[in-house]
Each structure stands twice: as C-alpha cells, then as structure tokens.
Scaffold this active site. Structure first.
Site, PDB file in Angstrom:
ATOM      1  N   GLU A  32       0.872  -1.154   0.000  1.00  0.00           N
ATOM      2  CA  GLU A  32       0.000   0.000   0.000  1.00  0.00           C
ATOM      3  C   GLU A  32       0.928   1.228   0.000  1.00  0.00           C
ATOM      4  O   GLU A  32       1.795   1.322   0.876  1.00  0.00           O
ATOM      5  CB  GLU A  32      -0.840  -0.036   1.282  1.00  0.00           C
ATOM      6  CG  GLU A  32      -2.048   0.823   1.227  1.00  0.00           C
ATOM      7  CD  GLU A  32      -2.840   0.752   2.537  1.00  0.00           C
ATOM      8  OE1 GLU A  32      -3.524   1.721   2.824  1.00  0.00           O
ATOM      9  OE2 GLU A  32      -2.747  -0.267   3.253  1.00  0.00           O
ATOM     10  N   ARG A 275       5.167 -13.198   9.788  1.00  0.00           N
ATOM     11  CA  ARG A 275       5.873 -11.938   9.563  1.00  0.00           C
ATOM     12  C   ARG A 275       7.302 -12.022  10.062  1.00  0.00           C
ATOM     13  O   ARG A 275       7.608 -12.805  10.952  1.00  0.00           O
ATOM     14  CB  ARG A 275       5.194 -10.810  10.353  1.00  0.00           C
ATOM     15  CG  ARG A 275       3.808 -10.488   9.977  1.00  0.00           C
ATOM     16  CD  ARG A 275       3.234  -9.468  10.956  1.00  0.00           C
ATOM     17  NE  ARG A 275       3.703  -8.127  10.678  1.00  0.00           N
ATOM     18  CZ  ARG A 275       3.120  -7.308   9.806  1.00  0.00           C
ATOM     19  NH1 ARG A 275       2.047  -7.695   9.147  1.00  0.00           N
ATOM     20  NH2 ARG A 275       3.596  -6.104   9.586  1.00  0.00           N
ATOM     21  N   LYS A 285       4.427   0.835   9.829  1.00  0.00           N
ATOM     22  CA  LYS A 285       4.490   2.108   9.103  1.00  0.00           C
ATOM     23  C   LYS A 285       4.050   3.248  10.003  1.00  0.00           C
ATOM     24  O   LYS A 285       4.594   4.341   9.930  1.00  0.00           O
ATOM     25  CB  LYS A 285       3.567   2.047   7.889  1.00  0.00           C
ATOM     26  CG  LYS A 285       4.161   1.316   6.711  1.00  0.00           C
ATOM     27  CD  LYS A 285       3.208   1.424   5.531  1.00  0.00           C
ATOM     28  CE  LYS A 285       3.481   0.348   4.513  1.00  0.00           C
ATOM     29  NZ  LYS A 285       2.290   0.068   3.712  1.00  0.00           N
TER      30      LYS A 285
HETATM   31  P1  ATP Z   1       2.685  -2.461   8.388  1.00  0.00           P
HETATM   32  O1  ATP Z   1       1.571  -3.294   8.959  1.00  0.00           O
HETATM   33  O2  ATP Z   1       4.024  -2.836   8.886  1.00  0.00           O
HETATM   34  O3  ATP Z   1       2.463  -1.026   8.535  1.00  0.00           O
HETATM   35  P2  ATP Z   1       1.546  -3.302   5.963  1.00  0.00           P
HETATM   36  O4  ATP Z   1       1.375  -4.754   6.141  1.00  0.00           O
HETATM   37  O5  ATP Z   1       0.347  -2.477   6.155  1.00  0.00           O
HETATM   38  O6  ATP Z   1       2.735  -2.790   6.853  1.00  0.00           O
HETATM   39  P3  ATP Z   1       1.605  -3.321   3.133  1.00  0.00           P
HETATM   40  O7  ATP Z   1       2.063  -2.248   2.227  1.00  0.00           O
HETATM   41  O8  ATP Z   1       0.162  -3.620   3.178  1.00  0.00           O
HETATM   42  O9  ATP Z   1       2.158  -2.955   4.571  1.00  0.00           O
HETATM   43  O10 ATP Z   1       2.434  -4.643   2.913  1.00  0.00           O
HETATM   44  C1  ATP Z   1       2.763  -5.203   1.672  1.00  0.00           C
HETATM   45  C2  ATP Z   1       3.087  -6.644   1.886  1.00  0.00           C
HETATM   46  O11 ATP Z   1       4.187  -6.794   2.779  1.00  0.00           O
HETATM   47  C3  ATP Z   1       1.923  -7.403   2.476  1.00  0.00           C
HETATM   48  O12 ATP Z   1       1.742  -8.591   1.735  1.00  0.00           O
HETATM   49  C4  ATP Z   1       2.358  -7.679   3.878  1.00  0.00           C
HETATM   50  O13 ATP Z   1       1.828  -8.888   4.337  1.00  0.00           O
HETATM   51  C5  ATP Z   1       3.881  -7.759   3.756  1.00  0.00           C
HETATM   52  N1  ATP Z   1       4.521  -7.440   5.031  1.00  0.00           N
HETATM   53  C6  ATP Z   1       4.346  -6.333   5.780  1.00  0.00           C
HETATM   54  N2  ATP Z   1       5.050  -6.408   6.922  1.00  0.00           N
HETATM   55  C7  ATP Z   1       5.713  -7.592   6.901  1.00  0.00           C
HETATM   56  C8  ATP Z   1       6.591  -8.271   7.813  1.00  0.00           C
HETATM   57  N3  ATP Z   1       6.970  -7.736   8.970  1.00  0.00           N
HETATM   58  N4  ATP Z   1       7.073  -9.483   7.438  1.00  0.00           N
HETATM   59  C9  ATP Z   1       6.724 -10.022   6.273  1.00  0.00           C
HETATM   60  N5  ATP Z   1       5.887  -9.449   5.382  1.00  0.00           N
HETATM   61  C10 ATP Z   1       5.382  -8.244   5.682  1.00  0.00           C
HETATM   62 MG    MG Z   2      -1.497  -2.838   4.664  1.00  0.00          MG
HETATM   63 MG    MG Z   3      -0.566  -3.673   8.276  1.00  0.00          MG
END
Ligand code: ATP
Ligand code: MG
Ligand code: MG
Length: 569
Positions: A32, A275, A285
């Site tokens: 995102e 994760r 984020k």
């Molecule tokens: P955050 O929750 O840390 O703010 P997010 O999951 O909202 O991040 P996205 O941009 O939606 O961020 O993530 C893109 C991809 O990265 C998704 O498929 C998510 O599952 C993966 N992802 C995010 N954080 C991790 C992590 N700590 N380990 C592995 N994959 C991750």
């Molecule tokens: Mg997200």
């Molecule tokens: Mg998230």
C-alpha cells in the site's frame, strides 16, 4: 532451475507444477503506497520475487491504492526504488486502481446474483449489528432489498448522489458465521476523494478484501502469499474469487482493454506465512511515520531507521538482507529474530566483499623520531586478505602518523597487547615501533607519542618476522584526509520497544547513544570511495560512504556495523 529451498510454500509450488495444476506460476508483491517499506517488507519481497524467479514464473508489483486519502506518489517512487535495489524486477507494474472498472462490474454481478446489497446502516449501526466472537450478528434491515432496487442504488452511489458514509455495498454471506469477516462485509464505501491515478472519476472505493482478491484473480496470480494476520480473511478472499468468477465471466474484464491490459484471470490461492519480527526495532508504518514526524530521527532514510531506505543509507547491502530472509526461513511459526542475526548477515557479506582501508576515528599523533624529517614513501597493501581479485592499493607512509588513542595505555590493563611506554607493536604493513616518549599538555592529557621504528623490521626484511604482541592501524598525518565519521548504533535500547504494558511507549526507549559524530582521518584511498561503497576500516568496523553527503574532498562515512557483536544492554 527449481529452488533447492524446502519451505512449505516452495513445496506447494513444486507440487502444483509437478501435478500440472499450474503450468507456470505467478506471484505479486502488493504494498500500500502509504509509507516507506521496512525490513519486514524485505521478507515479502524476497519471497514473492524469489519464488517466481526460482520456478521460472513471474512476479508483479502491485500498488494496493484503494485508500486514496492516505497515499502519496513520493511513496510510490521509493517503493519501486527499494524493490529494484533489493535486486528484483517486476514482470508488470500494476495498480489496484487499474481495476476499478472491473471491480465495479464484478460488484454489479454480485448484486444481480442476489449476493450483495446496498445497506443504509451507519458505521456505528453496522458495528452494533455485527455481534461479537460470542454473539452472532443480526441481519441488516436492508438485506432483503430487491435486485432492481440494489442495482439502482448502487448505480446512484457510483454516480456520486450520496454523501460519504451514507450507504455501503455489502456482501450477503452469513451474519451468524463464526468468522466475523464473513458477516456481510462491506465491499464498497462512498468516499468523495480524488485519487492520484483516477482523479475524481470514482466517488466510491472498493474495500481491501474485495479489491485484493479480485486484483489477484485479474492478474492470474496462482499463489497469493501474505502474512498470517490475513488467515481469517481467507474465507472471504475465496468467497470473492469464487462468487465473482472472473475466469468464467470474461465480460467483466472488458474495462482492462481500455487500460491496455490483457484480459487474463485465474483462481488464486492465498497462502499465509509468518511476519518478520526483529527485536530492538519497530516495524510498523505508523510508528516509523511518527518517528519521522516527531523529529526523533533525521528523516525516513536516517541510517538508524528500519526502513529499507534507512538500512541502505546505513550500509546494509541487498545481499545481506536477502541472506537474512533466507536464514530466517519461511514458516507459519511466529517468532522474533535477534538483532544480532541481522548484523551477522551484514558482517558475513561485507567480510567477503568489502575492501579493507585504514581510518583513525580518535586520533593521537605518533612521531617516528628516527626517520628523517620529511621522510615519506608509498607502501603496497592488498585490498582484501582473502580475495586477490580486489587488487592492491598504495598507502602513503611518513614520519608522522595518526594512530587510535585507545591503542596506547600508560598503565596497561592485564592482557594488553597494544602500545605502552617502552613497549613494541607492529604498525600494519610498516614495521615494528617502540614508544620512547609520551608528551603531555599542562592538564596531563597525552598530546603526542614519540617512537623508534626498527629499521630491520620493514616489510620483506628478516627482522619483520620478529614476534611482537599486537598490530595496530595508522594513517600518515600528512596524507590522511579529514573525514566525518558517524558512529551509529541501535535506535532502541530495549528488546521490545513496542511493549507498552509498563505504560511506556517506544519513544521512551530510544538509545541516547544511537548516533555519535566524530572527526577522524582516513587514508587517501578511502576518501576516493564512490558513494555507497562499503569498506572494512581495519580493526574498527564496516563503514559506507554516505549516499548523499560523501565527497572525495569531504568524506563522510557511516558505521554500518561493528566488527563483532559488542552490544550490551
Ligand atoms: P505495516 O503493517 O508494517 O504497517 P503493511 O502490512 O500495512 O505494513 P503493506 O504495504 O500492506 O504494509 O504490505 C505489503 C506486503 O508486505 C503485504 O503482503 C504484507 O503482508 C507484507 N509485510 C508487511 N510487513 C511484513 C513483515 N513484517 N514481514 C513479512 N511481510 C510483511
Ligand atoms: Mg497494509
Ligand atoms: Mg498492516
């Protein structure tokens, strides 16, 4: 060549190819664009792109831009940059917003099939009707609207007739489901907000689960890999894919043609993995945004940040992060990786690849009194002790040197192997020196050492093999280049900065010593570094020439990692 890795996801992919379920595989990385990528994302990137590459498939980069208010083109550029930097390239760059036309037709189909309805409950009422883990929900009073009325209202939502939040389009699934995600979840909401790609075209936006599932289907994704928190969403993901059935209804794909996109579709399978969590870091984020917004760090790419931009500036290499992801592995087990594993991966990569240089971080003058005034020569040093292909360099040597203040002790502790009054030590590559005199200022601070360089101990001579206890590094005072050296350490001083159970937040756990800037001296060949070039400064640590601030005239080096794990909490 198929991957040798044996994790459960690669195992599934291997079986799906062997059984002929798929003749080729496709994955995607779907960030995102509402912030910078962090080290956790590196795991998802390496997995999605890695699996595709290893099994001869393709991986898309898809911006999940269904939430227009929070998204910014600055993040889009940084994300593309980060993925490429990690060593990957996408088969196709997509946006969920490319599919808004498809999503709309798909939603209309669900309405026609009696599987979705327009609901007039407010957000608060929807919450009350939803029930809880122990209580089933109640049906919305609008659930039994006729198909005609639903089609009309949905068209008017799309036409912009209603205010934000006045209505939603909801899936008609099961308000008594044990899985709350299946209790008639919203598919569309009204939001009169401009979108960076579609402008003012849409006053309604699809919800994440609907858009994500159909986005995967539209792109022909075979294996939709995501983190464990989406496990509970999988039944809804499957419901959307199965009930819309894009593959069986190619007319729904018509809007793709106007975008110049192929009309392909497949039934994707969602698979969850755990994760990446690392102690001593925060990795959401939201918190990373706060650190920047509150001025607790010097921006998104502060070398102490656990964003990919920050790690890059710190001197983390793409290879070290790929190594980390490999070492951590892929499973469904949640775990917290120790910070030393991350640092170990960087050391391992840089030990093999980084050229050696000499730099003095805390200088003390050493005059070799038995050399003639103005004596200077050029010594030849290998760039790497184990890799001849890195060649050699010239290191100027002269009568006056800078050595490390901590390499001299007037009163040595037990086991000391460095300089003491009257003692001997080897100057790396230059011979053996004996300290004859210690000069001090009025306050008693040591200002200079005077020594005697054994003329029979120069490199190549018989006497050079004489045994002395220690070897120290040095730079020629006349030739060394003044450098700004930024000594970074962990940003947080506790293992779980996120843990708020004691009423403290991660802000209370910032390490006050996470950045110390000193003025040191580097040998000329270090000053000539390209930006982002990494070195091992002998006996001191691994350093990188700062991506933005380093020049040959004013060198700036960031400490990426110390030579050994010296952390003590
Ligand atoms: P955050 O929750 O840390 O703010 P997010 O999951 O909202 O991040 P996205 O941009 O939606 O961020 O993530 C893109 C991809 O990265 C998704 O498929 C998510 O599952 C993966 N992802 C995010 N954080 C991790 C992590 N700590 N380990 C592995 N994959 C991750
Ligand atoms: Mg997200
Ligand atoms: Mg998230």
């Amino acid at each position: 060549p198929a991957s040798a890795k044996k994790d459960f996801i690669r195992q599934i992919v291997r079986e799906d190819l062997a059984s002929g379920k798929h003749s080729a595989i496709r994955t995607r990385f779907p960030p995102e664009p509402n912030g910078y990528l962090h080290i956790g994302h590196a795991k998802a990137i390496c997995l999605n792109f890695g699996v595709a590459t290893e099994f001869g498939g393709l991986c898309n980069l898809r911006f999940d831009d269904t939430n227009p208010a929070k998204e910014d083109p600055e993040f889009v550029r940084a994300i593309e940059d980060d993925v490429r930097w990690l060593g990957f390239d996408w088969a196709s760059l997509r946006h969920a917003s490319d599919y808004f036309g498809v999503y709309y037709l798909a939603a209309q189909k669900l309405v026609r099939d009696g599987k979705a309805f327009v609901c007039d409950l407010s957000a608060e009422e929807v919450r009350q009707y939803r029930g809880s883990l122990t209580e089933p929900g109640r049906n919305s009073p609008y659930r039994e609207r006729s198909v005609e009325e639903n089609l009309d209202l949905f068209a008017r939502m799309r036409a912009g007739e209603f205010a934000d939040g006045a209505r939603t389009l909801r899936a008609k699934i099961d308000m008594a489901s044990g899985n709350i995600n299946l209790r008639d979840p919203a598919l569309y909401r009204i939001k009169h907000v401009e979108h960076q790609n579609t402008g003012a075209e849409w006053p309604i936006y699809p919800m994440y689960d609907f858009a994500h599932a159909l986005g995967d289907a539209v792109e022909g994704i075979t294996h939709s890999l995501c983190t464990l928190e989406f496990e509970d969403h999988r039944p809804l993901y499957d419901w959307c894919v199965d009930n819309v059935d894009l593959a069986g209804n190619p007319d729904l794909l018509e809007p793709l043609l106007a975008k110049g996109l192929p009309k392909e579709a497949a039934k994707p399978r969602q698979i969850e993995f755990s994760r990446l969590n690392i102690n001593y870091t925060v990795m959401s984020k939201r918190k990373l945004t706060q650190l920047v917004g509150e001025g607790l760090v010097d921006g998104w790419d502060d070398p102490r940040m656990y964003t990919l931009q920050g790690l890059r500036r710190r001197g983390y290499t793409p290879a070290s992060l790929r190594l980390l992801v490999d070492r951590v592995g892929i499973s469904k087990q949640n775990s917290v990786i120790d910070f030393s594993v991350l640092e170990g991966c960087l050391r391992e990569d840089l030990d093999a690849t980084a050229s050696r240089r000499m730099a003095v971080v805390d200088p003390l003058k050493l005059v070799l009194a038995n050399l003639a005034e103005g004596h200077e020569e050029s010594l030849t040093f290998p760039n790497h002790p184990k890799d001849e292909s890195q060649g050699e360099r010239q290191v100027p040597f002269s009568r006056e040197l800078w050595i490390e203040r901590e390499d001299f002790a007037e009163v040595p502790p037990k086991g000391w192997k460095r300089l003491v009054p009257g003692g001997e030590v080897r100057l790396r590559g230059a011979g053996i020196v004996r300290i004859d005199e210690v000069l001090k200022d009025e306050a008693g601070n040591i200002t200079e050492l005077r020594g005697w360089l054994d003329p029979e101990s120069r490199p190549g001579m018989e006497g050079a093999n004489r045994k002395v206890k220690g070897t120290i590094h040095w730079v020629s005072a006349k030739h060394a280049v003044a450098a700004e050296i930024r000594l970074y350490d962990r940003l947080f001083s506790v293992e779980k900065p996120d843990d708020e159970s004691d009423g403290k937040t991660y802000r209370d756990h910032l390490n006050p010593d996470s950045k110390r800037t000193v003025q040191g001296w580097v040998e000329p060949a270090a000053a000539l570094a390209a930006v982002e070039q990494s070195f091992q400064f002998e006996r001191t640590g691994y350093f990188v020439a700062d991506r933005y601030d380093h020049t040959a005239e004013r060198p700036v080096f960031n400490r990426s990692v110390t030579l050994r794990d010296t952390w003590s909490a």
